[in-house]
Design an enzyme around this catalytic site. Sequence first.
Site, PDB file in Angstrom:
ATOM      1  N   HIS A   1      -6.188  -4.701  14.852  1.00  0.00           N
ATOM      2  CA  HIS A   1      -5.048  -5.377  14.226  1.00  0.00           C
ATOM      3  C   HIS A   1      -5.486  -6.611  13.446  1.00  0.00           C
ATOM      4  O   HIS A   1      -4.958  -6.913  12.388  1.00  0.00           O
ATOM      5  CB  HIS A   1      -4.032  -5.757  15.305  1.00  0.00           C
ATOM      6  CG  HIS A   1      -2.710  -6.190  14.747  1.00  0.00           C
ATOM      7  ND1 HIS A   1      -1.944  -5.367  13.959  1.00  0.00           N
ATOM      8  CD2 HIS A   1      -2.022  -7.363  14.863  1.00  0.00           C
ATOM      9  CE1 HIS A   1      -0.831  -6.001  13.626  1.00  0.00           C
ATOM     10  NE2 HIS A   1      -0.868  -7.207  14.142  1.00  0.00           N
TER      11      HIS A   1
ATOM     12  N   ASP B   1      -6.127   0.221  14.442  1.00  0.00           N
ATOM     13  CA  ASP B   1      -5.190  -0.810  14.913  1.00  0.00           C
ATOM     14  C   ASP B   1      -4.852  -0.592  16.380  1.00  0.00           C
ATOM     15  O   ASP B   1      -4.481   0.495  16.794  1.00  0.00           O
ATOM     16  CB  ASP B   1      -3.918  -0.774  14.066  1.00  0.00           C
ATOM     17  CG  ASP B   1      -3.091  -2.044  14.193  1.00  0.00           C
ATOM     18  OD1 ASP B   1      -2.965  -2.561  15.328  1.00  0.00           O
ATOM     19  OD2 ASP B   1      -2.561  -2.515  13.184  1.00  0.00           O
TER      20      ASP B   1
ATOM     21  N   SER C   1       1.071  -8.253   9.836  1.00  0.00           N
ATOM     22  CA  SER C   1       1.838  -7.745  10.968  1.00  0.00           C
ATOM     23  C   SER C   1       3.335  -7.831  10.675  1.00  0.00           C
ATOM     24  O   SER C   1       3.819  -7.182   9.754  1.00  0.00           O
ATOM     25  CB  SER C   1       1.442  -8.507  12.237  1.00  0.00           C
ATOM     26  OG  SER C   1       1.926  -7.855  13.392  1.00  0.00           O
TER      27      SER C   1
END
Length: 801
Positions: free
Chosen positions: A775, A741, A668
């Site tokens: 994610h 995601d 991330s």
Amino acid sequence: MKKRLTAIALLFVVFASAQENITYQKPSAEIMQLADFERAPSVFMDSKREQMIFSYRDTYKSLDDLSQDEMKLAGLRVNPITNISSTMTYVNNLKTRKLKDKTESQVKGLPANARIAYLSFSPDEKKLAFTNTTKNAVELWILDLASNTAKKISNQPLNANLGNPYVWMSDSQNLLVKQIPTNRNALIDEKQNLPTGPTVSNSDGKVSQNRTYQDLLKNPQDEANFETLAKSDLVKISINGDQQKFKDADIYTSVNFSPDGNYLMLTTIQKPYSYIVPLNRFPMTSTVYDKNGNLVKVVNETPLNEIMPKGFSSVRAGKRNISWRDDQPSTLVFAEALDGGDQSKKVDYRDELFVWEAPFNTTPKSFFKTQQRFNGIDWTNSNFAVVSDNWYDTRNSKTYLINLKDNSSKIIDDRNYQDVYSNPGSFAETKNQFGRNVIDVKNNKTNLIGAGFTKDGQFPFIDELDLGTMSKKRVYTSKLTKSKESIIDILDAKTGQVLVVEQSPSQYPNYFVRNIKNGKATAVTHFANPFESIKNVYKEVITYKRNDGVELTGTLYLPANYDRKNRTEKLPLLIWAYPREFVSKDTAGQNTQNPNDFTFPSYGSFIYWVTKGYAVLDDASFPIIGEGKAEPNDTFITQLVADGRAAIDAVDKLGYIDRTKVAVGGHSYGAFMTANLLTHSKDYACGIARSGAYNRTLTPFGFQTEQRNYWDVPEIYNTMSPFMQADKMKTPLLLIHGEADNNPGTFTLQTERYFQALKNLGAPVRMVLLPKESHGYAAKENVLHTLWEQDQFLEKCLKNK
């Protein structure tokens, strides 16, 4: 609608010029031994810490789990067949035991192939409700703790698309349940329905600051499907299965009984819906009914909230945080902004708190005004309340003690909330006569339980606070040196019995009852270490300084057989990190790492590779600091490069590594960090960036902790974007991203476009898109393949470069 995964995962490669088709792979034996483990159960307890519930789940999900039907609407991801979140993680088994007993007991009567979620004790804590998801429905089950037997109490399917589909009533004999409406509309299949016109959105010219959201409504068909999936009937169900219709179908976002159970506040979503914000910003109405369902009062109406002032301390206007007061039978409490919700306005007080007694025939009474943005209120079992506020720009938080007898107040804590060394801890709680958790006060005294971070290490503590004199007395400080102790709760203050979790690098976290008066600890659980193969690796929290004097830390791992005395072999180094923003060098340099934390390898770090002959610096400090009027991101690149170089210098100074063989990685924002480090520094041989964002112009109204928009500071957005400097990046990079995601700002498109730029500019880069993953990665096949990709990449580009 349903898309089954083929046996082939499409993975894209750059070391060759074309796309590479490859089946799922598994990592090497050393890594596989750690990755393929059995997860220990999670434990939760009743309020008296007498009854323990052990919940078991699979270590990973399967590709089949991720390949179920899914609809993405208004920020939701739901399975339209089962009517529950498509990202739900399920429990597959339950066991129980009393804290004083020695062994667990298997719960009898559980459903076959159980997929359990939303577990909740009844108010009297004699029963436990939970849901079970079958192939086509969500069911309601009850576990009787006395007989340790579970049973299904309703054949009608529940609607869990908006979260927990039930709430206990105060008598512990009935529940209010969201059920699928009997006359529910059929879902619209866009492929079978031609559009009747274009999708049109308008702006009224007002300035707003909306982030980039995923899974929004896009057209009238989405609106209709959202409404179909979100609407529920409210039904009263007894623990014996008797049912009674309570309220007709509506979009119920929250169902909250007053502490005495005589009133019910229902919050429902209204039209118009929005195509630019998720459902939590749709119009809502909160209405109070009596326990029989008769209307009492509409207590709040919130309009569509598409326009927000700039800044993380800005909020919407009107009533906010409306909830029941825990220490009164049926009184609401809520906040209203005194600055219109706009943090840029200069006012003496930001928020005003009000209380409003049922049946709400009088005007709400002002209760308190906060200097900063209201952050929460805790009630006690006596004559006090504790209110907190904070302000993002300064990272300041204040805590106020309010005397409910005379409404006087005093500030009992005023600090930078990032200052972990000054954290006073959390108040010990108890259940009051209404079954609500409140701060436990006896004779005007209460206890605070703190994590105990200091510059010399971590020493969890218990303080006694006199609410009259505000004097503190240290009741207990953990002095363990070979293990770490986390204080969970005070079981008996008089006898000194405390519930703790104890762990060490090789001892899995387990519950103990410790007598803080004599120091004796009795084990409650005996979970085994599933990672025996790394129990002898060397682990140390190292401290070092950045070139501007900022204190930094990281947890260093070395192979078990490495000769630390002679250091003749120089190891390749892996650094895993995540940047964090601060407004003070002092707080940025504080240490929150404990060398006695259990060593838990996961795909979210590089720890696995200590078994492959690498040195690993895990959770390395990468602070980004902005002091005074400067924002942290004003010097993001400079500080980022300095953070990384300081880490490499520190491990190199110890004599362990070959500094020409250093890799950096992150997930991330850590992926964003990695791409920037490889672009702006020559310190790294390669990098691994997972599920990141690389072009900040695609998140133009703020990202991470950046409050300014692109048009405020275009040079900051452009400079921080690795995509904008793709022509400078020539270091090998492995890009990994979930193809689905769901995180705001890290659309899969970010990785795809960055890869295309790097590929066309001649950079050595490999891109892997993981089918069905969000994610965070969940399916076993994808997790193991991720580890394989990383292992192959590191062996080629780092160890054997």
